[in-house]
Design an enzyme around this catalytic site. Structure first.
Site, PDB file in Angstrom:
ATOM      1  N   ASP A  48       0.839  -1.202   0.000  1.00  0.00           N
ATOM      2  CA  ASP A  48       0.000   0.000   0.000  1.00  0.00           C
ATOM      3  C   ASP A  48       0.876   1.255   0.000  1.00  0.00           C
ATOM      4  OD1 ASP A  48       0.839  -0.192   2.616  1.00  0.00           O
ATOM      5  OD2 ASP A  48      -1.163  -0.055   3.523  1.00  0.00           O
ATOM      6  N   SER A  49       2.208   1.060  -0.014  1.00  0.00           N
ATOM      7  CA  SER A  49       3.119   2.180  -0.285  1.00  0.00           C
ATOM      8  C   SER A  49       2.820   2.799  -1.645  1.00  0.00           C
ATOM      9  CB  SER A  49       4.575   1.699  -0.240  1.00  0.00           C
ATOM     10  OG  SER A  49       4.758   0.589  -1.088  1.00  0.00           O
ATOM     11  N   ASP A  87      -0.979  -6.162   0.043  1.00  0.00           N
ATOM     12  CA  ASP A  87      -1.335  -5.550   1.330  1.00  0.00           C
ATOM     13  C   ASP A  87      -2.835  -5.399   1.481  1.00  0.00           C
ATOM     14  OD1 ASP A  87       0.924  -5.057   2.852  1.00  0.00           O
ATOM     15  OD2 ASP A  87       1.333  -3.120   1.903  1.00  0.00           O
ATOM     16  N   LYS A 116      -0.841  -9.459   3.287  1.00  0.00           N
ATOM     17  CA  LYS A 116      -0.081  -8.911   4.421  1.00  0.00           C
ATOM     18  C   LYS A 116      -0.970  -7.967   5.207  1.00  0.00           C
ATOM     19  CE  LYS A 116       3.527  -5.874   3.803  1.00  0.00           C
ATOM     20  NZ  LYS A 116       3.058  -4.676   4.532  1.00  0.00           N
ATOM     21  N   GLU A 118      -0.885  -5.424   8.963  1.00  0.00           N
ATOM     22  CA  GLU A 118       0.012  -4.772   9.920  1.00  0.00           C
ATOM     23  C   GLU A 118      -0.488  -4.900  11.356  1.00  0.00           C
ATOM     24  OE1 GLU A 118       0.678  -0.679   8.840  1.00  0.00           O
ATOM     25  OE2 GLU A 118       1.300  -1.199   6.797  1.00  0.00           O
ATOM     26  N   GLU A 185       9.890  -3.826  10.014  1.00  0.00           N
ATOM     27  CA  GLU A 185      10.249  -2.519   9.436  1.00  0.00           C
ATOM     28  C   GLU A 185      10.814  -1.605  10.526  1.00  0.00           C
ATOM     29  OE1 GLU A 185       7.269  -0.777   6.935  1.00  0.00           O
ATOM     30  OE2 GLU A 185       8.395   1.075   6.676  1.00  0.00           O
TER      31      GLU A 185
HETATM   32  O1  KIV Z   1       3.578  -1.073   1.559  1.00  0.00           O
HETATM   33  C1  KIV Z   1       4.755  -1.442   1.503  1.00  0.00           C
HETATM   34  O2  KIV Z   1       5.483  -1.209   0.546  1.00  0.00           O
HETATM   35  C2  KIV Z   1       5.297  -2.167   2.636  1.00  0.00           C
HETATM   36  C3  KIV Z   1       6.775  -2.334   2.696  1.00  0.00           C
HETATM   37  C4  KIV Z   1       7.378  -1.059   3.150  1.00  0.00           C
HETATM   38  C5  KIV Z   1       7.184  -3.477   3.534  1.00  0.00           C
HETATM   39  O3  KIV Z   1       4.579  -2.573   3.504  1.00  0.00           O
END
Ligand code: KIV
Length: 266
Positions: A48-49, A87, A116, A118, A185
């Site tokens: 989600d970056s 994510d 993934k 968090e 992270e």
């Molecule tokens: O969203 C993302 O790119 C991430 C990485 C920074 C691990 O979660």
């Protein structure tokens, strides 16, 4: 085209057992997926970056599940063999395990092999619920960008004995709940190394030092397009192109040449 067979969870476990580092990069579209897969990245993370690097947001909080599903589909169509992780964005799993399952299904229908999420503690029952229903899970602890406001900004996590103890407990709980992988992270390198040794599952570090089982970087950061950060190296610098930069990243992660704790570690 390489003749690599599709990377499976079984293969990732084999790499981990053999002590071979896992090389992961974020990826958001088909063209880059093709290049990174060809370069030998074991895993592509549809992070989600993308809210930061593609959408120009100041955090990941505004990214929707529909946007994540769209980019997951783009990556899946460009990829041939890499393991795709997507994510679950902010708001798509916090409410209940059922909501998390519905949204994980949207990502997997688009081609994600693993999702993934968090956070630790409260996430354990959600991880268990998804794993029991056939969704491979990557947990994410340490600095968790979706909690940027609660954490008071972009800060290293796990400093001091009390904070380190929470990370120890949460990482064990994630493994016990069935998570098959753990992103760490912005965690002190010594603590990440200790967690990696203690856990039965591979850890993937970003700003967490060389002692992790593998590494991930945001693609645009490793191509020199992001803000300079301590734990990033620009792999395009000195490479003949994007494919060569990605190959160098994979080779340096696997060869233990990236990261260097003295330069990139906390
Ligand atoms: O969203 C993302 O790119 C991430 C990485 C920074 C691990 O979660």
């Amino acid at each position: 085209m390489s003749n690599r067979k599709p990377v499976t969870l079984h293969r990732l476990r084999e790499l981990h057992a053999a002590g071979e580092k896992i090389a992961m990069l974020t990826c958001y579209d088909a063209a880059f997926a093709r290049v990174l897969d060809e370069a030998g990245a074991d895993s592509l993370l549809v992070g989600d970056s993308l809210g930061n690097v593609l959408q120009g947001r100041s955090s990941t909080l505004g990214v929707s599940i529909e946007e994540m599903a769209y980019h997951t589909g783009c990556v899946a169509r460009g990829n041939r063999t890499a393991w795709i992780i997507a994510d679950l964005p902010f708001g798509s799993y916090q409410e209940s395990a059922e909501v998390a399952m519905r949204n994980a299904a949207l990502l997997m229908e688009q081609g994600a092999h693993m999702v993934k999420l968090e956070g630790g503690g409260w996430t354990a029952p959600i991880v268990r619920f998804l794993v029991d229903r056939g969704v491979p899970i990557c947990a994410h602890l340490g600095f968790t960008p979706q909690s940027v406001h609660a954490l008071g900004g972009y800060r290293v996590q796990g400093r001091g004995e009390a904070a380190a103890e929470v990370l120890r407990r949460h990482s064990q709980e994630m493994a016990e709940a069935g998570a098959a992988m753990l992103v760490l992270e912005m965690v002190p390198a010594a603590l990440a190394r200790e967690l990696t040794k203690a856990l039965p599952i591979p850890t993937i570090g970003i700003g967490a030092g060389a002692g992790c089982s593998g590494q991930v970087l945001v693609l645009y950061d490793m191509l020199g397009l992001g803000e300079p950060r301590r734990f990033v190296r620009n792999f395009l610098d000195g490479s003949a192109g994007i494919g060569a930069a990605a190959q160098k990243y994979v080779a340096d992660v696997k060869g233990g040449r990236f990261p260097d704790d003295a330069i990139h570690g906390f």
